[in-house]
Motif scaffolding. Structure first.
Motif, short mmCIF file in Angstrom:
data_model
loop_
_atom_site.label_atom_id
_atom_site.label_comp_id
_atom_site.label_asym_id
_atom_site.label_seq_id
_atom_site.Cartn_x
_atom_site.Cartn_y
_atom_site.Cartn_z
N PRO A 6 40.33 41.27 34.53
CA PRO A 6 39.09 40.51 34.36
C PRO A 6 38.51 40.08 35.71
CG PRO A 6 40.83 39.66 32.95
CD PRO A 6 41.47 40.66 33.87
N SER A 7 37.22 39.85 35.73
CA SER A 7 36.53 39.37 36.92
C SER A 7 35.75 38.12 36.55
CB SER A 7 35.59 40.44 37.47
OG SER A 7 34.98 39.99 38.65
N PRO A 8 36.46 36.99 36.35
CA PRO A 8 35.77 35.78 35.88
C PRO A 8 34.81 35.21 36.91
CG PRO A 8 38.02 35.27 36.52
CD PRO A 8 37.87 36.76 36.62
N GLN A 9 33.76 34.60 36.42
CA GLN A 9 32.79 33.93 37.28
C GLN A 9 33.16 32.46 37.36
OE1 GLN A 9 30.32 35.68 38.93
NE2 GLN A 9 31.53 37.37 38.10
#
Length: 88
Positions: A6-9
């Motif tokens: 995942p690439s969470p903000q």
């Protein structure tokens, strides 16, 4: 590989890393911040540069293991006392 996780903000913080300095954290407006380990109840267990370096070391070791063809090995960092008990 980068796209497999995942690439969470983040809303209130920024995390960056360089090969030579490891992880660093700031608030969204650029003030210094610290990385921390927080338990399920929200208690800070550990915080500060040691946490950042331990996390960095784990990331580097698991990547090196992968590059060396050792597969997706698990890498841990824990208090020295816990490591010595596990080795016994």
């Amino acid at each position: 590989m980068k796209d497999s996780v995942p690439s969470p903000q983040l809303q209130a913080a920024r995390i960056s890393a360089t090969v030579s300095t490891g992880f660093s954290a700031t608030t969204a407006d650029g003030r210094p911040a610290r990385l921390a380990i927080i338990d399920e109840a929200g208690n800070v267990i550990e915080a500060g540069p040691e946490v950042a370096w331990a996390a960095w070391k784990v990331c580097i070791e698991v990547q090196e293991n992968f590059w060396e063809g050792q597969g997706h090995l698990v890498v841990h960092r824990s208090p020295a006392e816990a490591r010595s008990r596990a080795a016994a």
